[in-house]
Scaffold this motif. Structure first.
Motif, PDB file in Angstrom:
ATOM      1  N   CYS A  49       2.301  14.043  11.384  1.00  0.00           N
ATOM      2  CA  CYS A  49       2.501  13.191  10.208  1.00  0.00           C
ATOM      3  C   CYS A  49       2.585  14.156   9.035  1.00  0.00           C
ATOM      4  O   CYS A  49       1.559  14.657   8.568  1.00  0.00           O
ATOM      5  CB  CYS A  49       1.349  12.207  10.039  1.00  0.00           C
ATOM      6  SG  CYS A  49       1.232  10.959  11.330  1.00  0.00           S
ATOM      7  N   GLY A  50       3.791  14.429   8.607  1.00  0.00           N
ATOM      8  CA  GLY A  50       3.962  15.483   7.613  1.00  0.00           C
ATOM      9  C   GLY A  50       3.570  16.804   8.254  1.00  0.00           C
ATOM     10  O   GLY A  50       3.970  17.110   9.377  1.00  0.00           O
ATOM     11  N   ALA A  51       2.722  17.568   7.568  1.00  0.00           N
ATOM     12  CA  ALA A  51       2.280  18.874   8.075  1.00  0.00           C
ATOM     13  C   ALA A  51       1.075  18.768   9.004  1.00  0.00           C
ATOM     14  O   ALA A  51       0.679  19.757   9.606  1.00  0.00           O
ATOM     15  CB  ALA A  51       1.947  19.781   6.899  1.00  0.00           C
ATOM     16  N   ASP A  52       0.495  17.581   9.110  1.00  0.00           N
ATOM     17  CA  ASP A  52      -0.734  17.415   9.887  1.00  0.00           C
ATOM     18  C   ASP A  52      -0.452  16.873  11.286  1.00  0.00           C
ATOM     19  O   ASP A  52       0.255  15.879  11.438  1.00  0.00           O
ATOM     20  CB  ASP A  52      -1.687  16.446   9.171  1.00  0.00           C
ATOM     21  CG  ASP A  52      -2.160  16.989   7.835  1.00  0.00           C
ATOM     22  OD1 ASP A  52      -2.292  18.211   7.707  1.00  0.00           O
ATOM     23  OD2 ASP A  52      -2.370  16.159   6.920  1.00  0.00           O
ATOM     24  N   TYR A  53      -1.053  17.538  12.287  1.00  0.00           N
ATOM     25  CA  TYR A  53      -0.955  17.019  13.643  1.00  0.00           C
ATOM     26  C   TYR A  53      -2.021  15.953  13.831  1.00  0.00           C
ATOM     27  O   TYR A  53      -3.195  16.169  13.534  1.00  0.00           O
ATOM     28  CB  TYR A  53      -1.142  18.121  14.697  1.00  0.00           C
ATOM     29  CG  TYR A  53      -1.104  17.544  16.095  1.00  0.00           C
ATOM     30  CD1 TYR A  53       0.106  17.119  16.642  1.00  0.00           C
ATOM     31  CD2 TYR A  53      -2.262  17.349  16.826  1.00  0.00           C
ATOM     32  CE1 TYR A  53       0.158  16.531  17.897  1.00  0.00           C
ATOM     33  CE2 TYR A  53      -2.225  16.765  18.097  1.00  0.00           C
ATOM     34  CZ  TYR A  53      -1.015  16.365  18.621  1.00  0.00           C
ATOM     35  OH  TYR A  53      -0.980  15.774  19.853  1.00  0.00           O
TER      36      TYR A  53
END
Length: 159
Positions: A49-53
């Protein structure tokens, strides 16, 4: 006198029909099972989600009361031509969910406008960091989506 009463009754009846038509929402049927499957397939795999796993999380269950709140918000946005998590009367998604017989707690809300299909709106939410994180939130246990015209509302709850 009867003629006047009849004319009054006829005018009143016609006005009531017009008001019913104006207030009738353009509620569009959605494929609940398809939406639920897409979200749960995403949750089963995990995703970025965006840069976050976001790691895999448990599946959600469809809740009819969350659907009532979601549909009502979509109708309101569609009929009043606005796009916001806050209704024109100042109510939040939590207020709308708490106004139903939902047996849990309000968790979150995704909204969208302009999408035609379940796949399009799902991909729009999946490709938006905040909306994606809502779909992947491990605290959420329930989900529902409502649509009016091309206004979509996805509600999440916690039991």
């Amino acid at each position: 006198m009867r003629k006047i009463s009849f004319i009054f009754l006829l005018i009143f009846t016609l006005q009531a029909c017009e008001l019913a038509d104006v207030n009738k929402a353009d509620v569009v049927s959605i494929d609940k099972q398809k939406l639920l499957k897409m979200v749960n397939d995403l949750r089963k795999k995990g995703c970025n989600c965006g840069a976050d796993y976001m790691p895999r999380v448990d599946a959600l269950e469809w809740d009819d009361e969350l659907e009532r709140a979601a549909t009502a918000h979509s109708i309101d946005m569609n009929e009043n031509s606005y796009f916001s998590h806050t209704s024109l009367d100042g109510s939040s998604f939590a207020d709308r969910i708490n106004g139903t017989a939902y047996e849990g707690h309000a968790g979150g809300e995704n909204i969208a406008v302009g999408y035609i299909t379940e796949e399009e709106v799902f991909n729009g939410w999946k490709n938006s960091e905040g909306h994606c994180k809502n779909m992947m939130n491990a605290n959420f246990t329930d989900i529902a989506v409502g649509r009016s015209g091309n206004y979509w509302t996805m509600n999440f709850g916690i039991k």
